[in-house]
Design an enzyme around this catalytic site. Structure first.
Site, PDB file in Angstrom:
ATOM      1  CB  VAL A   3      -0.999   0.017   1.187  1.00  0.00           C
ATOM      2  CG1 VAL A   3      -1.913  -1.175   1.117  1.00  0.00           C
ATOM      3  CG2 VAL A   3      -0.273   0.018   2.518  1.00  0.00           C
ATOM      4  CD  GLU A   4       0.293   5.095   3.311  1.00  0.00           C
ATOM      5  OE1 GLU A   4       1.420   5.510   3.553  1.00  0.00           O
ATOM      6  OE2 GLU A   4      -0.634   5.089   4.137  1.00  0.00           O
ATOM      7  N   GLY A   5       1.882   3.128  -2.426  1.00  0.00           N
ATOM      8  CA  GLY A   5       2.982   3.044  -3.393  1.00  0.00           C
ATOM      9  C   GLY A   5       3.661   1.702  -3.224  1.00  0.00           C
TER      10      GLY A   5
END
Ligand SMILES: Cc1cc2nc3c(=O)[nH]c(=O)nc-3n(C[C@H](O)[C@H](O)[C@H](O)COP(=O)(O)OP(=O)(O)OC[C@H]3O[C@@H](n4cnc5c(N)ncnc54)[C@H](O)[C@@H]3O)c2cc1C
Length: 801
Positions: A461-463
């Protein structure tokens, strides 16, 4: 002969004079050098898209830019004051966070309830856990970044599902977006409701067709008139399909990213369009929250959201009309800080837990007549766990201190996100190997198994990490942190050709001067293997070895700057495709940042707690040796894979003219670092500070204390066995009978044995064999029960404060 001497003197002199004239005389330089260079630059540099530009302009630069300069000003590393918690923040950690941890029974959450229990939700609301970053004026806590990170870290060491639930509303979600970009009306209405937990927020960016390439989202919002409260209202009709959205199944307020279009020009001829963010109540007609996803058995609320023909008025757009088309920029700017807080905190929490649990276990668990932690083979992963957790904690503390000092270093946040989540995966894997079957059999007694299961969540997640390493860290770092590249790019894009050349020429001259300086510096420092580097100011508490590491860092920063510059000049825009080369340059940048963080951590610890700093010295040394060796590896991998062998030879000769002294930790250092996890002490406590110590860890700690206390007595018994005074399998009381041990010493051995027996047990489940339902721990043999030791579930829990 004399004419030969004349020619050999005159030709180089003439050439030198010619070059100097070309460089020094501006019109000549522009015509012959920077003009053609600008043309080539325009040809080879790919045009920048708006979304790339927004990502590049988000946040700022700090120590990353110092490393990129090749000549870091060490004072800047020391600028942010070390993060300290206010009394209110500390009280929140000791009170509500501790209380929440107590009710977050991770085993039952993950195995039985598949949700947080009601008391946890009640505590989250009552103590405004969703309002950590919301200012007090809006009813939140207004905590520092440091405190925010500490809360997430502590929760993560107890329950990943609990930590994620608290983490999401506090980062990259509606609250932060409203704080930074909302209209005053939106803030006044939503922020108090969010802080009190009356609204459960989520943020929906990702969809089935747009994951890592989120800007390609097909979700559309078309400007139109619709009916709202009986009146015709200008708004947007949404068609969206999103998935993986954390808290979506229970959210009452949904942040949605979509691409706004205005085909009928209802907003006006010059109005902006493009990616836009809106806050949409979950009960808006047309919004559909689907069934839950089940992310790797870690049951925080997560699921899809879709919407067809959802009409929303314009004032639901974050920032109102002014926010239209600014959504991507908003997301990139919030990501610039947030990406470096929550997931890194989660990673460090899990790493600290793994160190404390597996380290203690390795001392208590015996095989072949010895604690397994005393085998060299186990020392290796133990040292790696301890040293890398030290690196992670150092980077976390430094980044949070920088944020609290007002920096928003976007590239560093990507470095934190990638390196801490990858490192934590490795640390938890090492813990699993050390625990053997004890880590594999899930149950309330095993806090590491679920941490192992959860590791890929933070990676994705988040990149997602591969993308972050290969595309973002150096890709953005080169443009953001390079002292001149952004200026050169801007010049190349300027429409006025003459002005563009002026600007480009000025930047290129300074760029060439800086490169020349770095070439000489890297070569000279390389000849002395870093010893000649001058670092000012030095830092507190650095012994000769760490002092040398700081000088080596200065040398490696110059070498990095030279490598980055020459590779950029040679490969230019194609570096975007050559992701693995970009990744290796990004690794060097990241590792140099992590090494700087280790030095700063040791410096801060020396000031705050000299005894802990002295005890932790092997960890600081291990951490630096490991990072230096990895810098060496990343540079060599870069050179091996460059398309031009001459460039590889040149870079190697410039960087390591006298070879490389960058070796990893040796076996002795491994031994010293591992030993710190195998015994109670200041270094172990400092390394694992800030986590929640549940019953399972409490049992390991108690057994470790007892094993350490019994050690002198065990030595006496071993000596007696060696002398033939005691048989090999003698009970402690026999040792008392023949005067080898006192009654207390025999008691210490017996107590250590009792606690060891408890720790090595794994959970067993009758209902899985068709018996009664529920869980039970495998019975502890009667002789092993210590009178002072209560049943596992009833043990008091405590924190590593
Ligand atoms: C549990 C969970 C919770 C989430 N919560 C939210 C949320 O609350 N809100 C939200 O909007 N989203 C959320 N996400 C989405 C998350 O941000 C995405 O999963 C992530 O962006 C990756 O997208 P993807 O899974 O579709 O992978 P893909 O984009 O399909 O990527 C697959 C792999 O390809 C790699 N890759 C892609 N492009 C490149 C490239 N150019 N170079 C190298 N490698 C590349 C990726 O790194 C990854 O390893 C969540 C996801 C999960 C699993």
């Amino acid at each position: 002969m004399s004419s030969l001497i004349l020619v050999s003197t005159l030709v180089p002199t003439a050439l030198g004079a010619g070059c100097t004239a070309v460089i020094a005389i501006a019109p000549l330089r522009r015509r012959l050098l920077t003009g053609p260079l600008l043309k080539r630059f325009r040809r080879v540099m790919p045009p920048m898209s708006d979304t790339e530009r927004a990502a590049l302009e988000a946040g700022n630069t700090w120590w990353d830019a110092e490393i990129f300069s090749g000549r870091p000003r060490w004072g800047r590393l020391l600028e942010p004051p070390p993060g300290r918690l206010t009394p209110a923040e500390q009280a929140f950690l000791d009170g509500p966070v501790e209380a929440l941890c107590e009710v977050l029974d991770d085993w039952r959450i993950t195995h039985e309830w598949l949700d947080l229990p009601e008391p946890a939700w009640a505590l989250i609301r009552r103590h405004r856990f969703f309002g950590l970053i919301i200012p007090e004026a809006y009813g939140g806590h207004g905590f520092s970044h440091r405190a925010h990170g500490e809360v997430v870290m502590k929760l993560a060491s107890r329950s990943v599902a609990g930590a994620v639930t608290v983490m999401v509303p506090n980062s990259l979600g509606p609250a932060e977006l409203l704080l930074r970009y909302g209209t005053e009306r939106q803030r006044a209405y939503y922020l108090p409701r969010l802080a009190r937990g009356e609204e459960i927020p989520c943020f929906a960016l990702t969809g089935p067709k747009s994951g890592s390439d989120a800007a390609s989202m097909p979700d559309r919002g078309v400007v139109c008139y619709g009916e709202r409260d009986g009146a015709s209202t200008l708004g947007v009709r949404l068609d969206i399909e999103k998935r993986y959205i954390t808290l979506a199944p229970i959210a009452t307020l949904i942040g949605i990213a979509f691409r706004l279009e205005d085909p009928d020009g209802l907003l006006g001829a010059d109005a902006a369009t493009g990616i836009t963010l809106a806050l949409v109540p979950a009960d808006t007609p047309g919004i559909c929250r689907g069934s839950r996803h089940f992310p790797l058995g870690i049951p925080f609320q997560n699921g899809p959201i879709s919407g067809r023909d959802v009409f929303i008025p314009l004032d639901w757009i974050i920032g109102g009309r002014d926010g239209i088309g600014r959504g991507w920029r908003m997301l990139m700017e919030t990501l610039a800080g947030g990406r470096g807080i929550s997931l890194p905190a989660l990673a460090v929490g899990a790493g600290k837990l793994a160190c404390r649990f597996a380290g203690g276990y390795a001392r208590v668990r015996r095989q072949f007549g010895r604690p397994i932690g005393h085998f060299e083979g186990i020392e290796e992963p133990l040292a790696r766990m301890a040293g890398r957790t030290y690196q992670m904690d150092a980077a976390r503390c430094l980044f949070l201190a920088a944020l609290d000092a007002g920096e928003r270093p976007a590239v560093l946040s990507a470095i934190l996100k990638y390196h801490l989540t990858e490192t934590h995966r490795g640390v938890v894997d090492d813990a699993m190997d050390i625990l053997g079957g004890r880590g594999i059999c899930l149950g309330p007694a095993n806090p590491i198994g679920r941490a192992h299961q959860a590791a890929p969540l933070a990676i994705t997640v988040e990149g997602a990490n591969i993308l972050t390493r290969n595309l973002i860290i150096f890709g953005q770092g080169a443009v953001r942190c390079h002292p001149f590249l952004l200026e050169e790019l801007a010049a190349a894009e300027a429409p006025d050709r003459a002005a563009a050349l002026d600007r480009f020429d000025a930047a290129a001259v300074r760029h060439a001067a800086r490169l020349g300086g770095n070439l000489v510096r890297a070569f000279w420092l390389g000849l002395t293997r870093g010893r000649a580097a001058r670092v000012d100011p030095g830092m507190d508490g650095l012994d000769p070895e760490l002092g040398l590491a700081q000088r080596r860092l200065a040398w490696l920063a110059s070498a990095f700057a030279v490598n980055a510059d020459l590779v950029l000049m040679t490969l230019a825009g194609s570096l975007k495709r050559r992701e693995r080369l970009s990744a290796r340059l990004g690794d060097v940048l990241s590792l140099l940042f992590l090494a700087s963080a280790v030095l700063r951590h040791h410096h801060d610890q020396t000031r705050a707690d000299p005894a802990a700093a002295a005890a932790s010295l092997p960890l600081a040394r291990w951490a630096l040796a490991d990072l230096m060796q990895r810098v060496d590896g990343a540079l060599r991998a870069l050179w091996r894979n460059l398309p031009h062998p001459w460039l590889a030879l040149l870079l190697r000769a410039l960087s390591f003219p006298a070879g490389s002294p960058l070796r990893g930790p040796d076996d002795r250092l491994d031994h010293a670092a591992a030993a710190l996890l195998l015994a109670p002490g200041a270094a172990r406590d400092a390394l694992t500070r800030g986590i929640y110590l549940g019953a399972a860890v409490g049992r390991v700690d108690a057994a470790l204390d007892a094993a350490t206390a019994a050690e002198p007595a065990e030595h006496k018994v071993r000596a007696a066995v060696r002398d033939g005074r005691l048989p090999r399998d003698a009970e402690p009381r026999h040792a008392v009978d023949i005067g080898v041990l006192s009654a207390e010493e025999a008691g210490a051995i017996a107590r250590a044995e009792v606690l060891r027996e408890e720790v090595i047990q794994v959970d067993a489940f009758a209902h899985l064999t068709g018996g009664r339902t529920g869980t039970e721990r495998a019975p502890v043999p009667d002789r092993a029960r210590a009178p002072s030791h209560t049943a596992p579930g009833a043990e008091p829990e405590r924190s590593a404060a």
